[in-house]
Design an enzyme around this catalytic site. Structure first.
Site, PDB file in Angstrom:
ATOM      1  N   SER A 143      -8.979   1.864  -3.268  1.00 23.69           N
ATOM      2  CA  SER A 143     -10.300   1.369  -2.867  1.00 23.69           C
ATOM      3  C   SER A 143     -11.257   2.547  -2.798  1.00 23.69           C
ATOM      4  O   SER A 143     -10.841   3.682  -2.483  1.00 23.69           O
ATOM      5  CB  SER A 143     -10.231   0.708  -1.486  1.00 23.69           C
ATOM      6  OG  SER A 143     -11.542   0.426  -1.012  1.00 23.69           O
ATOM      7  N   TYR A 157      -7.743   0.773   7.274  1.00 24.38           N
ATOM      8  CA  TYR A 157      -7.665   0.325   5.874  1.00 24.38           C
ATOM      9  C   TYR A 157      -7.988   1.482   4.924  1.00 24.38           C
ATOM     10  O   TYR A 157      -7.281   1.712   3.933  1.00 24.38           O
ATOM     11  CB  TYR A 157      -8.645  -0.831   5.672  1.00 24.38           C
ATOM     12  CG  TYR A 157      -8.844  -1.267   4.246  1.00 24.38           C
ATOM     13  CD1 TYR A 157      -7.992  -2.202   3.661  1.00 24.38           C
ATOM     14  CD2 TYR A 157      -9.892  -0.755   3.465  1.00 24.38           C
ATOM     15  CE1 TYR A 157      -8.176  -2.600   2.340  1.00 24.38           C
ATOM     16  CE2 TYR A 157     -10.082  -1.151   2.161  1.00 24.38           C
ATOM     17  CZ  TYR A 157      -9.225  -2.074   1.598  1.00 24.38           C
ATOM     18  OH  TYR A 157      -9.417  -2.470   0.296  1.00 24.38           O
TER      19      TYR A 157
HETATM   20  P1  NAP Z   1      -7.761 -11.238  -1.474  1.00 24.95           P
HETATM   21  O1  NAP Z   1      -8.755 -12.006  -2.277  1.00 24.95           O
HETATM   22  O2  NAP Z   1      -7.796 -11.330   0.018  1.00 24.95           O
HETATM   23  O3  NAP Z   1      -6.302 -11.592  -2.014  1.00 24.95           O
HETATM   24  C1  NAP Z   1      -5.192 -10.982  -1.423  1.00 24.95           C
HETATM   25  C2  NAP Z   1      -3.959 -11.305  -2.218  1.00 24.95           C
HETATM   26  O4  NAP Z   1      -2.860 -10.566  -1.655  1.00 24.95           O
HETATM   27  C3  NAP Z   1      -3.552 -12.766  -2.152  1.00 24.95           C
HETATM   28  O5  NAP Z   1      -2.982 -13.116  -3.393  1.00 24.95           O
HETATM   29  C4  NAP Z   1      -2.501 -12.801  -1.046  1.00 24.95           C
HETATM   30  O6  NAP Z   1      -1.558 -13.869  -1.185  1.00 24.95           O
HETATM   31  C5  NAP Z   1      -1.817 -11.461  -1.281  1.00 24.95           C
HETATM   32  N1  NAP Z   1      -1.124 -10.901  -0.115  1.00 24.95           N
HETATM   33  C6  NAP Z   1      -1.637 -10.636   1.109  1.00 24.95           C
HETATM   34  N2  NAP Z   1      -0.680 -10.100   1.912  1.00 24.95           N
HETATM   35  C7  NAP Z   1       0.450 -10.041   1.158  1.00 24.95           C
HETATM   36  C8  NAP Z   1       1.767  -9.601   1.418  1.00 24.95           C
HETATM   37  N3  NAP Z   1       2.137  -9.118   2.621  1.00 24.95           N
HETATM   38  N4  NAP Z   1       2.702  -9.692   0.415  1.00 24.95           N
HETATM   39  C9  NAP Z   1       2.355 -10.192  -0.800  1.00 24.95           C
HETATM   40  N5  NAP Z   1       1.098 -10.611  -1.096  1.00 24.95           N
HETATM   41  C10 NAP Z   1       0.168 -10.533  -0.128  1.00 24.95           C
HETATM   42  O7  NAP Z   1      -7.893  -9.653  -1.791  1.00 24.95           O
HETATM   43  P2  NAP Z   1      -8.629  -8.872  -2.984  1.00 24.95           P
HETATM   44  O8  NAP Z   1     -10.014  -8.605  -2.573  1.00 24.95           O
HETATM   45  O9  NAP Z   1      -8.333  -9.510  -4.281  1.00 24.95           O
HETATM   46  O10 NAP Z   1      -7.876  -7.471  -2.880  1.00 24.95           O
HETATM   47  C11 NAP Z   1      -6.829  -7.102  -3.765  1.00 24.95           C
HETATM   48  C12 NAP Z   1      -6.624  -5.599  -3.633  1.00 24.95           C
HETATM   49  O11 NAP Z   1      -7.842  -4.935  -3.954  1.00 24.95           O
HETATM   50  C13 NAP Z   1      -6.244  -5.136  -2.233  1.00 24.95           C
HETATM   51  O12 NAP Z   1      -5.313  -4.089  -2.303  1.00 24.95           O
HETATM   52  C14 NAP Z   1      -7.562  -4.636  -1.677  1.00 24.95           C
HETATM   53  O13 NAP Z   1      -7.377  -3.679  -0.667  1.00 24.95           O
HETATM   54  C15 NAP Z   1      -8.180  -4.045  -2.920  1.00 24.95           C
HETATM   55  N6  NAP Z   1      -9.625  -3.884  -2.852  1.00 24.95           N
HETATM   56  C16 NAP Z   1     -10.451  -4.957  -2.756  1.00 24.95           C
HETATM   57  C17 NAP Z   1     -11.815  -4.754  -2.690  1.00 24.95           C
HETATM   58  C18 NAP Z   1     -12.804  -5.881  -2.577  1.00 24.95           C
HETATM   59  O14 NAP Z   1     -13.997  -5.624  -2.351  1.00 24.95           O
HETATM   60  N7  NAP Z   1     -12.381  -7.129  -2.723  1.00 24.95           N
HETATM   61  C19 NAP Z   1     -12.340  -3.462  -2.724  1.00 24.95           C
HETATM   62  C20 NAP Z   1     -11.460  -2.398  -2.832  1.00 24.95           C
HETATM   63  C21 NAP Z   1     -10.109  -2.614  -2.906  1.00 24.95           C
HETATM   64  P3  NAP Z   1      -1.844 -15.365  -0.575  1.00 24.95           P
HETATM   65  O15 NAP Z   1      -2.871 -16.002  -1.477  1.00 24.95           O
HETATM   66  O16 NAP Z   1      -0.528 -16.038  -0.667  1.00 24.95           O
HETATM   67  O17 NAP Z   1      -2.356 -15.175   0.818  1.00 24.95           O
END
Ligand code: NAP
Length: 248
Positions: A143, A157
């Protein structure tokens, strides 16, 4: 024979976009999820509709038994692994460190750090040429918070993502001679559910306006970078931390 990629947290958000694009690019896709079975099943259908193969696997990345079972299920269903997208991640509600409960911090580090290390370890065991593997690629989802620190919101985080950057640097050196490239993508403000899970559903749009590109990014835009790092097009790239953050 299609190459096989396991994507953690692929039922929603960035992981889902990676799964869809990987499928469209000819990869067979392991779609890991934590609890949202219906969403994972829909991603599998999307990949199949694009002509690819996919399997949904429930598993908590922070549980070692779940992680080993997940890798075994993918290889049984789709064939030997070629790549991992270490994407599953969580954050907590906006908070100063002084007010953070220990249980919340532990959960963040369990999933984002321990989970990612466990999955990377399993991939290293399977992909390394000296262990009988065929080489491959690992993309870790870090991130922009790793370099910004996320003050007043979630320094726990941000620190967990700093660990992902360091894992990427070290593992790229460890696994280069094993035929495995290891890179990280550092998304900025991306429009997904994760912000609502932190109590700020409008966060990506609100803060996206303050970036040089004046908007939030989409999960599909992050997926483009991830799939490039998985493929032969990036064959001389390893140990890179690629910002997909609109200049933030
Ligand atoms: P999201 O929309 O909240 O989706 C999270 C995903 O992770 C879901 O598929 C969830 O499964 C799964 N998950 C959560 N806890 C888990 C666990 N313990 N074991 C296995 N799967 C798990 O998140 P996102 O925004 O796509 O983020 C994805 C990645 O990008 C993360 O690492 C996040 O830190 C990073 N990131 C995101 C952003 C942003 O702005 N969105 C920015 C920087 C980095 P369920 O559907 O079954 O709950």
């Amino acid at each position: 024979m299609a190459k096989v990629v396991l994507i953690t947290g692929a039922s929603r958000g960035i992981g889902r976009a990676c799964a869809r694009l990987a499928g469209a690019c000819g990869w067979s896709v392991g779609v890991n999820y934590a609890g949202n079975e219906a969403a994972a099943a829909e991603v599998v259908r999307d990949v199949e509709a694009a002509g690819g193969r996919a399997v949904a696997i429930r598993g908590n990345v922070a549980e070692e038994a779940d992680v080993t079972a997940m890798f075994e299920t993918v290889e049984t269903a789709l064939g030997p692994l070629d790549a991992l997208v270490n994407n599953a991640g969580v954050l907590g509600p906006k908070s100063m460190l002084a007010d953070m409960p220990a249980a919340r911090m532990k959960h963040i580090f369990d999933v984002n750090v321990f989970g990612a290390y466990l999955c990377a370890r399993e991939a290293a065991r399977r992909l390394s040429t000296s262990r009988g593997g065929r080489g491959g690629a690992i993309v870790n989802i870090s991130s922009a918070a790793a370099r910004l620190g996320a003050p007043d919101e979630y320094v726990d985080y941000a620190g967990s993502k700093g660990a992902i950057d360091t894992l990427t640097i070290g593992l790229a050196k460890e696994l280069g001679p094993e035929g495995v490239r290891v890179n990280a993508v550092r998304p900025g403000l991306i429009d997904t559910d994760i912000h609502a899970s932190g109590g700020q559903p409008d966060r990506a749009d609100r803060l996206g306006m303050t970036t040089p590109l004046k908007r939030a990014g989409s999960a599909a835009e992050v997926a483009e970078a991830v799939i490039w790092l998985l493929g032969e097009e990036s064959s001389y790239v390893t140990g890179a931390l690629l910002d997909v953050a609109g200049g933030r």
